[in-house]
Design a protein around this motif. Structure first.
Motif, mmCIF file in Angstrom:
data_model
loop_
_atom_site.group_PDB
_atom_site.id
_atom_site.type_symbol
_atom_site.label_atom_id
_atom_site.label_comp_id
_atom_site.label_asym_id
_atom_site.label_seq_id
_atom_site.Cartn_x
_atom_site.Cartn_y
_atom_site.Cartn_z
ATOM 1 N N GLY A 161 38.162 56.203 37.301
ATOM 2 C CA GLY A 161 39.173 56.891 36.507
ATOM 3 C C GLY A 161 40.577 56.383 36.739
ATOM 4 N N SER A 162 40.703 55.158 37.263
ATOM 5 C CA SER A 162 42.021 54.612 37.582
ATOM 6 C C SER A 162 42.129 53.182 37.071
ATOM 7 C CB SER A 162 42.271 54.648 39.091
ATOM 8 O OG SER A 162 41.349 53.803 39.770
ATOM 9 N N PHE A 163 43.374 52.716 36.957
ATOM 10 C CA PHE A 163 43.633 51.357 36.474
ATOM 11 C C PHE A 163 44.465 50.615 37.501
ATOM 12 C CE2 PHE A 163 45.749 48.110 33.863
ATOM 13 C CZ PHE A 163 44.652 47.582 33.199
ATOM 14 N N PRO A 164 44.028 49.441 37.946
ATOM 15 C CA PRO A 164 44.728 48.718 39.010
ATOM 16 C C PRO A 164 45.883 47.883 38.473
ATOM 17 C CG PRO A 164 42.788 47.503 38.372
ATOM 18 C CD PRO A 164 42.793 48.756 37.528
ATOM 19 N N SER A 165 46.641 47.319 39.393
ATOM 20 C CA SER A 165 47.702 46.385 39.026
ATOM 21 C C SER A 165 47.074 45.124 38.440
ATOM 22 C CB SER A 165 48.545 46.038 40.257
ATOM 23 O OG SER A 165 49.523 45.072 39.941
ATOM 24 N N ALA A 195 37.494 43.403 31.251
ATOM 25 C CA ALA A 195 37.585 42.789 32.570
ATOM 26 C C ALA A 195 39.050 42.709 32.955
ATOM 27 C CB ALA A 195 36.965 41.391 32.572
ATOM 28 N N VAL A 196 39.359 43.101 34.190
ATOM 29 C CA VAL A 196 40.739 43.131 34.674
ATOM 30 C C VAL A 196 40.854 42.238 35.909
ATOM 31 C CG1 VAL A 196 42.612 44.577 35.543
ATOM 32 C CG2 VAL A 196 41.023 45.483 33.827
ATOM 33 N N CYS A 231 39.180 40.237 40.803
ATOM 34 C CA CYS A 231 38.534 40.893 39.671
ATOM 35 C C CYS A 231 38.368 42.350 40.066
ATOM 36 C CB CYS A 231 37.183 40.260 39.364
ATOM 37 S SG CYS A 231 36.288 41.078 38.022
ATOM 38 N N SER A 232 39.228 43.204 39.556
ATOM 39 C CA SER A 232 39.299 44.580 40.047
ATOM 40 C C SER A 232 38.569 45.597 39.178
ATOM 41 C CB SER A 232 40.766 44.999 40.202
ATOM 42 O OG SER A 232 41.510 44.666 39.049
ATOM 43 N N ARG A 233 38.303 45.253 37.918
ATOM 44 C CA ARG A 233 37.506 46.134 37.060
ATOM 45 C C ARG A 233 36.678 45.262 36.123
ATOM 46 N NH1 ARG A 233 39.176 49.135 40.274
ATOM 47 N NH2 ARG A 233 40.208 51.175 40.014
ATOM 48 N N PHE A 234 35.418 45.661 35.942
ATOM 49 C CA PHE A 234 34.525 44.954 35.022
ATOM 50 C C PHE A 234 33.608 46.011 34.426
ATOM 51 C CE2 PHE A 234 30.978 42.085 33.885
ATOM 52 C CZ PHE A 234 31.693 41.098 33.214
ATOM 53 N N VAL A 235 33.885 46.421 33.188
ATOM 54 C CA VAL A 235 33.251 47.588 32.597
ATOM 55 C C VAL A 235 32.677 47.240 31.229
ATOM 56 C CG1 VAL A 235 33.564 50.025 32.032
ATOM 57 C CG2 VAL A 235 35.106 48.937 33.671
ATOM 58 N N GLY A 264 40.771 30.538 41.642
ATOM 59 C CA GLY A 264 39.876 31.298 42.493
ATOM 60 C C GLY A 264 39.907 32.781 42.174
ATOM 61 N N ILE A 265 38.739 33.417 42.252
ATOM 62 C CA ILE A 265 38.605 34.848 41.999
ATOM 63 C C ILE A 265 37.849 35.486 43.164
ATOM 64 C CG2 ILE A 265 37.544 36.616 40.537
ATOM 65 C CD1 ILE A 265 39.927 35.303 39.230
ATOM 66 N N VAL A 266 38.386 36.593 43.647
ATOM 67 C CA VAL A 266 37.724 37.375 44.681
ATOM 68 C C VAL A 266 37.318 38.709 44.064
ATOM 69 C CG1 VAL A 266 37.948 38.459 46.951
ATOM 70 C CG2 VAL A 266 39.124 36.291 46.476
ATOM 71 N N SER A 267 36.112 39.140 44.352
ATOM 72 C CA SER A 267 35.664 40.429 43.837
ATOM 73 C C SER A 267 34.855 41.148 44.905
ATOM 74 C CB SER A 267 34.815 40.245 42.581
ATOM 75 O OG SER A 267 34.641 41.486 41.920
ATOM 76 N N PHE A 268 34.803 42.455 44.788
ATOM 77 C CA PHE A 268 34.137 43.268 45.791
ATOM 78 C C PHE A 268 33.131 44.202 45.132
ATOM 79 C CE2 PHE A 268 38.279 42.159 47.516
ATOM 80 C CZ PHE A 268 37.946 41.691 48.781
ATOM 81 N N ALA A 269 32.063 44.475 45.852
ATOM 82 C CA ALA A 269 31.057 45.443 45.416
ATOM 83 C C ALA A 269 30.947 46.511 46.485
ATOM 84 C CB ALA A 269 29.717 44.751 45.202
ATOM 85 N N ASP A 270 31.114 47.757 46.087
ATOM 86 C CA ASP A 270 31.057 48.875 47.024
ATOM 87 C C ASP A 270 29.617 49.378 47.111
ATOM 88 O OD1 ASP A 270 31.310 51.169 48.516
ATOM 89 O OD2 ASP A 270 33.044 51.936 47.418
#
Length: 282
Positions: free
Chosen positions: A55-59, A80-81, A107-111, A139-145
């Protein structure tokens, strides 16, 4: 809906901040039906806040939309953000030779919406990378929780991700980020340390965290009150609880026109050959 381990043949989709799944056996993805375009921040934010579980939008520095053009009128069905993480170290540790926020991004959002066919995400991500490479990103860094989360009523909010889309698109796996203790709110949202700092220091963006806590029952921040004290008391008032987190999974992409260009980008962390296969707690 039953929670499904994400290291599987199921593709996760979103609508109204609730997840669903499409199976790869459905097939049906036709690239001729879709287009990828740069997206204004207002449209990207509305889509992400409306559909992503956070429910949030990153920088954000760059935002791309996936459009279904098969019916004539283009319909936005994915976003994609790519943007700025909490600290530059998020980027410089795995990609030490790239200029953070310019040559490297998160890559902070991918919906993707639930009407998108299975396998649409890999095509969408590849088109985003093509566009980013033209813009000078290497380069792109992404995380999976991987931690499943439920709200106070027990309803699932996040099923726990292991990064299946990253694994399927040849990302480099670099293990887990630093373990930490997070503040879990009654609605299942994590109030991360960056959001907390914005409130304590009244930095740009503090209004979002304050509105979130007030909506959960915290008193409003009075004029002249100490924001540090208010935050501490607000977390108690809403019933926030501590949750130990073993660390999110870190993935990295090196972008280039060919394999030689990609492999010329030095990595600053060791790579791990075995991908994680199940979320924490499974």
């Amino acid at each position: 809906m039953t929670e499904i381990p994400n290291a599987s043949d199921w593709c996760q989709r979103w609508r109204g901040r609730r997840h669903s799944f499409r199976h790869v056996s459905e097939g049906g993805f036709d690239a001729r039906r879709y287009a990828v375009e740069a997206l204004p921040e207002t449209a990207a934010k509305e889509f992400v806040v409306g559909h992503h579980y956070s429910g949030s939008f990153p920088s954000a520095r760059f935002r791309f939309g996936l459009y279904d053009i098969g019916a004539g009128e283009a319909q936005l069905c994915g976003v994609a953000v790519f943007g700025v993480p909490v600290t530059a170290a998020v980027l410089t540790r795995p990609l030490p030779d790239l200029q953070p926020y310019v040559e490297s991004l998160e890559c902070s959002r991918f919906v993707l919406m639930d009407e998108c066919p299975a396998n649409a995400e890999s095509w969408f991500l590849a088109r985003c990378f093509d566009e980013l490479l033209v813009l000078g990103v290497r380069g792109i860094v992404s995380f999976a929780d991987p931690v499943p989360r439920r709200d106070a009523s027990g309803a699932p909010v996040a099923v726990g991700h292991v990064g299946t889309i990253y694994q399927a698109t040849n990302a480099i796996y670099m293990g887990r980020a630093t373990p930490r203790t997070v503040k879990l709110l009654p609605n299942g949202v994590v109030l991360n340390e960056r959001m907390a700092q914005k409130v304590r220091r009244q930095e740009q963006g503090h209004e979002y965290a304050e509105k979130l806590l007030i909506g959960l029952g915290a008193p409003a921040l009075r004029v002249g009150a100490d924001p540090k004290v208010w935050l501490r008391e607000a977390l108690v008032a809403v019933g926030a609880r501590n949750q130990r987190h073993r660390g999110v999974h870190r993935y990295v992409y090196r972008l280039g026109r060919n394999r030689r260009e990609r492999e010329s980008i030095r990595l600053g962390l060791p790579t791990i050959g075995a991908f994680p296969k199940t979320p924490d707690g499974w």
